[in-house]
Design a protein around this motif. Structure first.
Motif, PDB file in Angstrom:
ATOM      1  N   ARG A 223       0.817  -1.217   0.000  1.00  0.00           N
ATOM      2  CA  ARG A 223       0.000   0.000   0.000  1.00  0.00           C
ATOM      3  C   ARG A 223       0.852   1.270   0.000  1.00  0.00           C
ATOM      4  NH1 ARG A 223      -2.972  -2.692   4.417  1.00  0.00           N
ATOM      5  NH2 ARG A 223      -2.256  -1.072   5.846  1.00  0.00           N
ATOM      6  N   GLN A 240      -7.498   5.813   0.220  1.00  0.00           N
ATOM      7  CA  GLN A 240      -6.421   5.480  -0.708  1.00  0.00           C
ATOM      8  C   GLN A 240      -6.948   4.955  -2.037  1.00  0.00           C
ATOM      9  OE1 GLN A 240      -3.591   2.854   1.222  1.00  0.00           O
ATOM     10  NE2 GLN A 240      -3.198   4.314   2.876  1.00  0.00           N
ATOM     11  N   ARG A 242      -6.941   2.355  -4.415  1.00  0.00           N
ATOM     12  CA  ARG A 242      -6.546   0.947  -4.325  1.00  0.00           C
ATOM     13  C   ARG A 242      -5.974   0.416  -5.628  1.00  0.00           C
ATOM     14  NH1 ARG A 242      -9.861  -1.611   0.579  1.00  0.00           N
ATOM     15  NH2 ARG A 242      -9.951   0.334   1.772  1.00  0.00           N
ATOM     16  N   TRP A 245      -2.274   0.026  -5.284  1.00  0.00           N
ATOM     17  CA  TRP A 245      -1.708  -1.021  -4.430  1.00  0.00           C
ATOM     18  C   TRP A 245      -1.008  -2.063  -5.296  1.00  0.00           C
ATOM     19  CZ3 TRP A 245      -6.068  -2.325  -0.324  1.00  0.00           C
ATOM     20  CH2 TRP A 245      -6.259  -1.208   0.491  1.00  0.00           C
TER      21      TRP A 245
END
Length: 394
Positions: A223, A240, A242, A245
């Motif tokens: 992350r 965030q 994603r 990621w």
């Protein structure tokens, strides 16, 4: 010049010297000198047996220092016979070095610095840059009030520890986790370095908590790119992107965790990794399985009894059962706990008391341990105050 190769060979070379009878401090100094020599001459042609070359050079440096030392008479048996150059032994002493560097008599900061130098192969300059302290401070030490031990003192502490004594895996893992949590600064990425060293440890020992720590690091590190905005400000997990990621790291972390949990020897790092995996598994923040996360926090509380774990559990309870339930769980904890005020602010905002949340965010900002967190909490307070002002004026 293959710097990664040099760093990977460092623990093995150091281990060989220690097994031959060199004390840890002198052996570590000799290995560092051999690495410097390698940096000087290898660009002209790397040896066929790099490890054997380093062992030979380091051993000769050790003998030179021994002959010049006032205690030469105590080491005559080492000086009289120099082992013939040749292929380095295949014995892997990396695991023993981990245990030496995590010796219980060392302070956490000393253990971390010694691990990075002796096992990680980093120079004192690189370690000092990563920790943003002067090189002399890292090498020779600072006043105890500053919290820094000496690398030289740490080496002397472990010099007389027998190399065949059993080590404490839990202590080694805590040292590696400390390295990981330092994150990134200077030209050394300590989070990536911690993952590399934990992989190395996992290759040396079959232990579910080692796998659990590796999984935890991979899942958190996945992350990393989404944790900060372009202006450097913190981005909370729920906000965030994603898509940023690292899915490969997540997949590896989950697979590593599943293999560890299958051993049915649950430990705290496996439980933490399970929580991280549940966050990683959710396609959106709203899809997070908070009920299962609370169950894993219950396991962590059982395993550790840690007040910090209880604090994090209160947040999870607030998400699973509502902010009032989270505040009830928080009320049972000491309000002097780090980040207690920030958690209270978040839960009060979730409960609709924005005025109290704004005051608590501002208070938490004053207590924040670093600039990034202080800035984030200040922004939260400002956001709520602006909303309150707009309502009043409206």
């Amino acid at each position: 010049m293959n710097e990664a190769l040099l760093r990977s060979l460092t623990p093995g070379v150091l281990g060989i010297l220690v097994r031959r009878g060199a004390d840890f401090a002198a052996a570590e100094d000799a290995v560092q000198e051999a690495l410097v020599e390698a940096v000087r001459v290898w660009p002209d042609g790397e040896p066929r047996d790099p490890k054997g070359w380093l062992v030979t050079v380091a051993w000769r440096r050790f003998l030179d220092a021994t002959r010049a030392d006032a205690a030469r008479r105590r080491r005559e048996d080492l000086v009289d016979e120099e082992p013939a150059p040749g292929p380095a032994p295949a014995v892997d002493d990396t695991l023993q070095l981990y245990f030496l560097c995590a010796h219980p008599s060392l302070t956490p900061s000393s253990a971390v610095a010694l691990t990075l130098r002796a096992v990680g192969g980093l120079t004192t300059r690189q370690i000092s840059q990563a920790y943003l302290v002067p090189e002399a401070t890292m090498a020779q030490g600072a006043p105890p009030a500053e919290g820094w031990g000496r690398i030289s003192r740490a080496k002397r502490t472990v010099s007389n520890v027998r190399f065949d004594q059993p080590g404490n895996v839990a202590t080694v893992l805590r040292v590696l986790y400390l390295v990981f949590n330092e994150g990134y600064s200077g030209d050394i990425d300590l989070a990536a370095e911690a993952i590399r060293l934990t992989r190395q440890l996992a290759a040396s020992i079959d232990h579910p908590e080692v796998a659990g720590l590796l999984a935890l690091m991979l899942l958190h590190h996945a992350r990393r790119a989404a944790r900060t905005a372009s202006d450097g400000s913190l981005v909370p997990l729920a906000e965030q992107d994603r898509a940023r990621w690292d899915t490969e790291s997540i997949a590896e972390g989950v697979a590593t965790l599943q293999a560890a949990l299958a051993r049915d020897r649950l430990g705290e790092f496996q439980a933490q990794a399970a929580i991280a995996a549940l966050h990683a598994d959710a396609l959106t923040a709203e899809e997070t399985d908070w009920v299962q996360i609370v169950e894993w926090y219950d396991e962590l509380v059982r395993l550790t009894g840690s007040p910090v774990v209880r604090l994090n559990r209160a947040v999870a309870v607030g998400e699973a059962d509502g902010p009032r339930a989270g505040l009830a769980a928080l009320a049972a904890l000491d309000d002097s706990l780090p980040r207690h005020t920030a958690v209270a602010a978040y839960l009060h905002e979730r409960d609709g008391d924005e005025a109290k949340a704004a005051r608590l965010y501002a208070e938490a900002a004053h207590k924040a341990p670093d600039l990034a967190e202080r800035d984030h909490l200040t922004r939260q307070a400002a956001r709520l105050n602006a909303r309150l002002d707009a309502r009043r004026s409206g």
